[in-house]
Design an enzyme around this catalytic site. Structure first.
Site, PDB file in Angstrom:
ATOM      1  N   VAL A 177      -3.624   3.009   1.360  1.00 38.26           N
ATOM      2  CA  VAL A 177      -3.227   2.152   0.239  1.00 38.26           C
ATOM      3  C   VAL A 177      -3.906   0.783   0.330  1.00 38.26           C
ATOM      4  O   VAL A 177      -3.728  -0.054  -0.539  1.00 38.26           O
ATOM      5  CB  VAL A 177      -1.684   2.010   0.180  1.00 38.26           C
ATOM      6  CG1 VAL A 177      -1.040   3.356  -0.106  1.00 38.26           C
ATOM      7  CG2 VAL A 177      -1.112   1.400   1.460  1.00 38.26           C
TER       8      VAL A 177
ATOM      9  N   HIS B 106      -2.929   8.011  -2.666  1.00 38.09           N
ATOM     10  CA  HIS B 106      -1.553   7.566  -2.423  1.00 38.09           C
ATOM     11  C   HIS B 106      -1.278   6.156  -2.955  1.00 38.09           C
ATOM     12  O   HIS B 106      -0.335   5.500  -2.512  1.00 38.09           O
ATOM     13  CB  HIS B 106      -1.222   7.653  -0.915  1.00 38.09           C
ATOM     14  CG  HIS B 106      -1.216   9.067  -0.405  1.00 38.09           C
ATOM     15  ND1 HIS B 106      -1.287   9.390   0.926  1.00 38.09           N
ATOM     16  CD2 HIS B 106      -1.132  10.255  -1.065  1.00 38.09           C
ATOM     17  CE1 HIS B 106      -1.261  10.713   1.074  1.00 38.09           C
ATOM     18  NE2 HIS B 106      -1.174  11.260  -0.128  1.00 38.09           N
TER      19      HIS B 106
ATOM     20  N   CYS C  34      13.262  -5.832 -12.699  1.00 43.08           N
ATOM     21  CA  CYS C  34      12.472  -5.702 -13.931  1.00 43.08           C
ATOM     22  C   CYS C  34      13.137  -6.488 -15.063  1.00 43.08           C
ATOM     23  O   CYS C  34      14.346  -6.389 -15.264  1.00 43.08           O
ATOM     24  CB  CYS C  34      12.394  -4.213 -14.279  1.00 43.08           C
ATOM     25  SG  CYS C  34      11.566  -3.854 -15.826  1.00 43.08           S
TER      26      CYS C  34
ATOM     27  N   GLY D 133     -10.076  10.129  10.519  1.00 37.00           N
ATOM     28  CA  GLY D 133      -8.893   9.318  10.834  1.00 37.00           C
ATOM     29  C   GLY D 133      -7.627   9.720  10.122  1.00 37.00           C
ATOM     30  O   GLY D 133      -6.859   8.849   9.716  1.00 37.00           O
TER      31      GLY D 133
HETATM   32  C1  BJW Z   1      -8.162   7.246  14.384  1.00 36.50           C
HETATM   33  C2  BJW Z   1      -8.317   6.031  14.987  1.00 36.50           C
HETATM   34  C3  BJW Z   1      -9.603   5.488  14.948  1.00 36.50           C
HETATM   35  C4  BJW Z   1      -6.284   6.533  15.219  1.00 36.50           C
HETATM   36  N1  BJW Z   1     -10.581   6.168  14.330  1.00 36.50           N
HETATM   37  N2  BJW Z   1      -9.147   7.898  13.781  1.00 36.50           N
HETATM   38  C5  BJW Z   1       2.945  21.751   1.222  1.00 36.50           C
HETATM   39  C6  BJW Z   1       3.454  22.127   2.446  1.00 36.50           C
HETATM   40  C7  BJW Z   1       4.454  21.360   3.056  1.00 36.50           C
HETATM   41  C8  BJW Z   1       4.944  20.209   2.466  1.00 36.50           C
HETATM   42  C9  BJW Z   1       4.432  19.842   1.247  1.00 36.50           C
HETATM   43  C10 BJW Z   1       3.446  20.611   0.637  1.00 36.50           C
HETATM   44  N3  BJW Z   1       3.122  20.015  -0.548  1.00 36.50           N
HETATM   45  C11 BJW Z   1       3.856  18.881  -0.670  1.00 36.50           C
HETATM   46  C12 BJW Z   1       4.673  18.766   0.400  1.00 36.50           C
HETATM   47  C13 BJW Z   1       5.659  17.664   0.631  1.00 36.50           C
HETATM   48  C14 BJW Z   1       5.026  16.397   1.164  1.00 36.50           C
HETATM   49  C15 BJW Z   1       4.358  16.674   2.502  1.00 36.50           C
HETATM   50  O1  BJW Z   1       3.154  16.761   2.631  1.00 36.50           O
HETATM   51  N4  BJW Z   1       5.129  16.771   3.556  1.00 36.50           N
HETATM   52  C16 BJW Z   1       4.594  17.018   4.896  1.00 36.50           C
HETATM   53  C17 BJW Z   1       4.844  15.802   5.780  1.00 36.50           C
HETATM   54  C18 BJW Z   1       5.201  18.275   5.438  1.00 36.50           C
HETATM   55  N5  BJW Z   1       4.083  15.842   0.218  1.00 36.50           N
HETATM   56  C19 BJW Z   1       4.482  15.085  -0.793  1.00 36.50           C
HETATM   57  O2  BJW Z   1       5.667  14.852  -0.979  1.00 36.50           O
HETATM   58  C20 BJW Z   1       3.432  14.543  -1.730  1.00 36.50           C
HETATM   59  N6  BJW Z   1       3.818  14.793  -3.075  1.00 36.50           N
HETATM   60  C21 BJW Z   1       3.706  16.013  -3.632  1.00 36.50           C
HETATM   61  O3  BJW Z   1       3.140  16.922  -3.081  1.00 36.50           O
HETATM   62  O4  BJW Z   1       4.282  16.113  -4.884  1.00 36.50           O
HETATM   63  C22 BJW Z   1       4.548  17.426  -5.391  1.00 36.50           C
HETATM   64  C23 BJW Z   1       5.696  18.013  -4.593  1.00 36.50           C
HETATM   65  C24 BJW Z   1       6.836  17.276  -4.392  1.00 36.50           C
HETATM   66  C25 BJW Z   1       7.894  17.809  -3.657  1.00 36.50           C
HETATM   67  C26 BJW Z   1       7.782  19.072  -3.102  1.00 36.50           C
HETATM   68  C27 BJW Z   1       6.606  19.817  -3.287  1.00 36.50           C
HETATM   69  C28 BJW Z   1       5.564  19.274  -4.060  1.00 36.50           C
HETATM   70  C29 BJW Z   1       3.350  13.019  -1.605  1.00 36.50           C
HETATM   71  C30 BJW Z   1       2.827  12.568  -0.298  1.00 36.50           C
HETATM   72  C31 BJW Z   1       2.834  11.026  -0.258  1.00 36.50           C
HETATM   73  C32 BJW Z   1       2.492  10.484   1.112  1.00 36.50           C
HETATM   74  N7  BJW Z   1       2.759   9.100   1.110  1.00 36.50           N
HETATM   75  C33 BJW Z   1       2.462   8.316   2.314  1.00 36.50           C
HETATM   76  C34 BJW Z   1       2.997   6.874   2.080  1.00 36.50           C
HETATM   77  C35 BJW Z   1       2.092   6.103   1.110  1.00 36.50           C
HETATM   78  C36 BJW Z   1       2.588   4.745   0.862  1.00 36.50           C
HETATM   79  C37 BJW Z   1       2.500   3.850   2.059  1.00 36.50           C
HETATM   80  O5  BJW Z   1       1.401   3.625   2.614  1.00 36.50           O
HETATM   81  O6  BJW Z   1       3.553   3.369   2.466  1.00 36.50           O
HETATM   82  O7  BJW Z   1       1.059   8.301   2.578  1.00 36.50           O
HETATM   83  S1  BJW Z   1       3.130   9.026   3.806  1.00 36.50           S
HETATM   84  C38 BJW Z   1       1.796   8.576   4.846  1.00 36.50           C
HETATM   85  O8  BJW Z   1       1.100   9.749   5.339  1.00 36.50           O
HETATM   86  C39 BJW Z   1       0.798   7.845   3.935  1.00 36.50           C
HETATM   87  C40 BJW Z   1      -0.513   8.350   4.430  1.00 36.50           C
HETATM   88  O9  BJW Z   1      -1.509   8.185   3.439  1.00 36.50           O
HETATM   89  C41 BJW Z   1      -0.206   9.790   4.746  1.00 36.50           C
HETATM   90  C42 BJW Z   1      -1.178  10.429   5.693  1.00 36.50           C
HETATM   91  O10 BJW Z   1      -1.169   9.808   6.937  1.00 36.50           O
HETATM   92  P1  BJW Z   1      -2.543   9.609   7.725  1.00 36.50           P
HETATM   93  O11 BJW Z   1      -3.432   8.733   6.938  1.00 36.50           O
HETATM   94  O12 BJW Z   1      -3.062  10.916   8.136  1.00 36.50           O
HETATM   95  O13 BJW Z   1      -2.054   8.729   8.990  1.00 36.50           O
HETATM   96  P2  BJW Z   1      -1.429   9.236  10.368  1.00 36.50           P
HETATM   97  O14 BJW Z   1      -0.790   8.050  10.994  1.00 36.50           O
HETATM   98  O15 BJW Z   1      -0.614  10.433  10.200  1.00 36.50           O
HETATM   99  O16 BJW Z   1      -2.696   9.672  11.235  1.00 36.50           O
HETATM  100  C43 BJW Z   1      -3.638   8.701  11.698  1.00 36.50           C
HETATM  101  C44 BJW Z   1      -4.757   9.471  12.370  1.00 36.50           C
HETATM  102  O17 BJW Z   1      -5.768   8.522  12.717  1.00 36.50           O
HETATM  103  C45 BJW Z   1      -4.357  10.184  13.659  1.00 36.50           C
HETATM  104  O18 BJW Z   1      -4.866  11.517  13.620  1.00 36.50           O
HETATM  105  C46 BJW Z   1      -5.044   9.373  14.753  1.00 36.50           C
HETATM  106  O19 BJW Z   1      -5.464  10.172  15.856  1.00 36.50           O
HETATM  107  C47 BJW Z   1      -6.237   8.841  14.016  1.00 36.50           C
HETATM  108  N8  BJW Z   1      -6.791   7.613  14.554  1.00 36.50           N
HETATM  109  N9  BJW Z   1      -7.082   5.653  15.534  1.00 36.50           N
HETATM  110  C48 BJW Z   1     -10.296   7.384  13.776  1.00 36.50           C
HETATM  111  N10 BJW Z   1      -9.840   4.295  15.546  1.00 36.50           N
HETATM  112 ZN    ZN Z   2      11.959  -1.553 -15.745  1.00 35.17          ZN
END
Ligand code: BJW
Ligand code: ZN
Length: 266
Positions: A114, A130, A160, A200
């Protein structure tokens, strides 16, 4: 023979193999996650949270349920993170991706982040799956909201003027739909790319984590950069194990040299 090579030589070979694939590609898609911004000082999600917020699970804060249970807590968490993002500077990993875009005919940078560090590093074609932390809207009626100075230190979110509901950051919480156009463009890029880079991300959040699967089904090789194994490592042809701020500049320089060789064959 391979066992006798030291770690750096092994990494050099892997970088060269990855560069060969990337240099031959005309269409490149990249998926980034929080790890690409880690070396800029922006905390990742699933690594331990620091300081004040270490007690809370980000997965609970980033949801409607978390917001309803304690809107003030969620607001203060986002104001804290917004300040962190504003203070951060793009790192060499962000810069390398911008440089790779500049030398590639079709390049799509899909980010789950974000923050705006990719844009500040010079990336042009960026899809924010996201949302954006520096944008705000009403949680009830969706009316856009411009953040005021006094909102930053406020214990509760502003409300709001139209419907009195709380204002929230324009990010995608768990259970919410991703922006339809960005997701469609990301899926198209995944289905049409010659190579897919995963950088990442833990690869556990959907539908973002499905994009490399779509690319792989169309026979595009997957190249991953991450110091740790992720949920996507198994499907990667090449895993460059290390921080993206250090490895991406080396990788992109190797691609540049190969591209220069392709343009001026001896
Ligand atoms: C390095 C490093 C260095 C460290 N160099 N690397 C199918 C199956 C199962 C579940 C679902 C599915 N479809 C949908 C779902 C539900 C859900 C989901 O996925 N759940 C799972 C957790 C199981 N998904 C949703 O709800 C999504 N919506 C959706 O699908 O709508 C339709 C629907 C709804 C309901 C039911 C079914 C369908 C929405 C997902 C929104 C995610 N939002 C967030 C918050 C954003 C706002 C904010 O920033 O506050 O997004 S959650 C958080 O996780 C954030 C991130 O973008 C996202 C991913 O995380 P990311 O970027 O991978 O970070 P980390 O910390 O996990 O990993 C960091 C990595 O970096 C590590 O690997 C380190 O090793 C590495 N690293 N240093 C390179 N120097
Ligand atoms: Zn409003």
């Amino acid at each position: 023979m391979f066992a006798r090579l030291n770690m750096n030589e092994k990494m050099e070979r892997l970088i060269e193999s990855a560069a060969e694939i990337i240099a031959a590609a005309r269409r490149i898609a990249v998926l980034t996650g929080a790890g690409v911004s880690a070396e800029s000082g922006v905390g990742t999600f699933r690594d331990a949270q620091t300081g004040l917020w270490s007690r809370f699970d980000p997965q609970q804060l980033a949801s409607q349920e978390g917001f309803a249970a304690d809107p003030g807590r969620v607001w203060r968490w986002y104001m804290h993170r917004l300040e962190m993002v504003e203070r951060a500077r793009p790192n060499p990993g962000h810069a390398a991706l911008a440089a790779l875009e500049a030398m590639t005919p079709t390049f799509t940078l899909i980010t789950q982040n974000v923050d705006d560090l990719h844009e500040r590093a010079g990336s042009r074609n960026v899809l924010h799956l996201h949302g954006r932390i520096e944008r705000f809207h009403c949680n009830g009626c969706g009316l856009p909201y411009t953040l005021r100075m006094e909102d930053r230190d406020a214990p509760m979110p502003p409300t709001c003027t139209f419907c009195t509901d709380y204002i929230r950051p324009s990010v995608v919480w768990f259970g919410e739909l991703l922006p339809a156009q960005e997701l469609a463009e990301a899926q198209r890029a995944a289905e049409t790319c010659d190579v897919f880079l995963v950088i990442g991300t833990s690869g556990v959040v959907y539908p973002a984590a499905h994009l490399p699967v779509m690319a792989k089904r169309r026979a595009a090789p997957i190249i991953e950069v991450n110091p740790e194994e992720s949920a996507l490592s198994e499907m990667a042809e090449i895993w460059l194990s290390g921080p993206s701020g250090a490895l991406l500049p080396r990788l992109v320089e190797a691609v540049r040299l190969r591209r220069a060789g392709q343009e001026n064959p001896r």
